[in-house]
Design a protein around this motif. Structure first.
Motif, short mmCIF file in Angstrom:
data_model
loop_
_atom_site.label_atom_id
_atom_site.label_comp_id
_atom_site.label_asym_id
_atom_site.label_seq_id
_atom_site.Cartn_x
_atom_site.Cartn_y
_atom_site.Cartn_z
N ASP A 213 17.97 64.84 57.68
CA ASP A 213 17.36 65.47 58.84
C ASP A 213 18.01 66.84 59.01
O ASP A 213 19.13 66.95 59.48
CB ASP A 213 17.63 64.57 60.07
N ARG A 258 11.27 58.92 59.87
CA ARG A 258 9.93 59.31 60.30
C ARG A 258 9.89 60.81 60.61
O ARG A 258 10.89 61.35 61.10
CB ARG A 258 9.52 58.49 61.54
N ASP A 260 8.97 62.58 63.00
CA ASP A 260 9.42 63.00 64.34
C ASP A 260 10.90 62.75 64.58
O ASP A 260 11.43 63.02 65.67
CB ASP A 260 8.58 62.32 65.43
N LYS A 261 11.59 62.23 63.57
CA LYS A 261 13.05 62.02 63.61
C LYS A 261 13.51 61.02 64.67
O LYS A 261 14.66 61.04 65.10
CB LYS A 261 13.82 63.34 63.82
N LYS A 262 12.62 60.12 65.09
CA LYS A 262 13.00 59.13 66.12
C LYS A 262 13.51 57.83 65.48
O LYS A 262 14.43 57.21 65.99
CB LYS A 262 11.78 58.81 67.00
N ILE A 263 12.83 57.38 64.42
CA ILE A 263 13.21 56.11 63.78
C ILE A 263 13.26 56.30 62.26
O ILE A 263 12.78 57.31 61.72
CB ILE A 263 12.23 54.96 64.12
N GLY A 277 16.76 52.97 65.07
CA GLY A 277 16.71 54.22 65.82
C GLY A 277 17.57 55.24 65.10
O GLY A 277 18.69 54.93 64.69
N TRP A 278 17.09 56.47 64.93
CA TRP A 278 17.83 57.45 64.12
C TRP A 278 19.03 58.02 64.90
O TRP A 278 20.05 58.34 64.32
CB TRP A 278 16.89 58.55 63.66
N LYS A 279 18.92 58.11 66.21
CA LYS A 279 19.98 58.74 66.99
C LYS A 279 21.31 58.00 66.87
O LYS A 279 22.35 58.57 66.58
CB LYS A 279 19.55 58.83 68.46
N TYR A 325 6.47 51.03 66.84
CA TYR A 325 7.19 52.07 67.58
C TYR A 325 6.39 53.38 67.62
O TYR A 325 6.95 54.46 67.38
CB TYR A 325 8.60 52.27 67.03
N THR A 328 7.34 55.70 70.81
CA THR A 328 8.69 56.28 71.00
C THR A 328 8.79 57.65 70.40
O THR A 328 8.17 57.94 69.42
CB THR A 328 9.76 55.37 70.37
#
Length: 328
Positions: A213, A258, A260-263, A277-279, A325, A328
């Motif tokens: 990312d 993904r 959108d960098k969410k998952i 979850g990516w965070k 998801y 999200t």
């Protein structure tokens, strides 16, 4: 109480062989109905219509040798594929054509997927494992001009490159390459200098897959072990271990974040797809459907989040399509 994981939205059958690579293309006449490309062990590439759940086109350009990378170049009518016949093929699929317009003989006997990066309008870079086992070659497309050959220093003992990711911070900035090697290292290369900027041992075993990312300067890699390694890149362009996540079962074939960098999703040797979850790398779901190793996972790049799909390809000859998801 957590909700039970869903079933696939639908399943695509008809490859007659293990599925090694998947790629969505959502651009085209009907932006809501994406095309899905799959590459199989029997050498065929299938172009799937996700409205009818059937194959629209079957492409045969790799001498019945396994296809392990498929990417679109700019539009769904221009395709790049890579196979165990040591060739990268460029395809023209416009107006119903199914022809290979050009090819590159890689002379590499491994199964390291090439990596593609758009650097300007109509210009792309492709990084691939080279003939010499430890080297990576970078070409410009469509000209096929050599940009550089990345050779580890004598005595580095990295082994073969196993996975590659070309990236740039923003359009116009220097392209860089992240490479995962046989010795478990992830290496950041500067292409213009042909030099290693940073090296980090992330795994005890070969790095099977990685994704990065560039906005968060954070990446993730998996191997044949029970560990996901999350690493970051500081402003001095040094790689650092950020954290590790222990898995229940060993073996990760593929990892993808993904758009959108969410998952993110992982493809497991244990027949499972795992969603995180990516965070904070929080485990969100374990998707069980396949009856053999999951080789690849791919997210669609729909503009509308509620229509986003996840596809997984397996040794069991099937491709599962999931809607998960999406809010999200």
């Amino acid at each position: 109480m957590a909700l039970p994981p869903p079933d696939p939205q639908f399943v695509l059958r008809g490859t007659s062989a293990a599925v090694h690579t998947l790629h969505f293309s959502c651009g085209g006449q009907e932006p809501d109905v994406p095309t899905l490309f799959s590459g199989s062990e029997n050498g065929f590439i299938h172009v799937w219509n996700l409205k009818t759940h059937r194959v629209d086109t079957e492409l045969d350009g790799h001498g019945r040798k396994s296809v392990y990378c498929v990417e679109t170049i700019g539009s769904k009518n221009r395709l790049l594929s890579q196979g165990r016949d040591q060739r990268i093929c460029l395809w023209d699929l416009a107006e119903g054509r199914t022809s290979v317009t050009d090819s590159v003989f890689t002379e590499n006997v491994g199964f390291c997927r090439c990596s593609l990066l758009k650097v300007a309008q109509g210009r792309w870079l492709v990084a691939m494992a080279a003939k010499a086992l430890e080297e990576v070659q970078v070409l410009e497309l469509p000209s096929k001009t050599s940009v550089c050959t990345l050779k580890p220093e004598v005595g580095a003992k990295l082994g073969m490159p196993m996975c590659l990711k070309l990236w740039q911070l923003n359009c116009g900035s220097q392209p860089l390459l992240l490479a995962g090697y046989e010795d478990g290292s992830v290496v950041l290369w500067n292409l213009s200098m042909g030099k290693v900027l940073s090296q980090l041992v992330c795994h005890q075993e070969p790095v099977m897959s990685l994704d990065f990312d560039s906005e968060k300067a954070k990446g993730i890699s998996g191997s044949s072990e029970k560990v996901l390694s999350i690493w970051s890149l500081n402003e001095q362009q040094n790689l650092q271990v950020y954290k590790t996540h222990k898995l229940v079962n060993a073996g990760i074939s593929d990892i993808t974040i993904r758009p959108d960098k969410k998952i993110l999703a992982t493809a497991g040797w244990d027949h499972r797809i795992r969603i995180f979850g990516w965070k904070k790398l929080k485990p969100l779901a374990v998707l069980g459907y396949h009856t053999a190793t999951v080789h690849c996972v791919s997210f669609s790049d729909h503009k509308n989040p509620s229509e986003r799909l996840l596809a997984a390809g397996s040794k069991d000859h099937r491709i599962s399509i999931w809607s998960i998801y999406t809010q999200t």
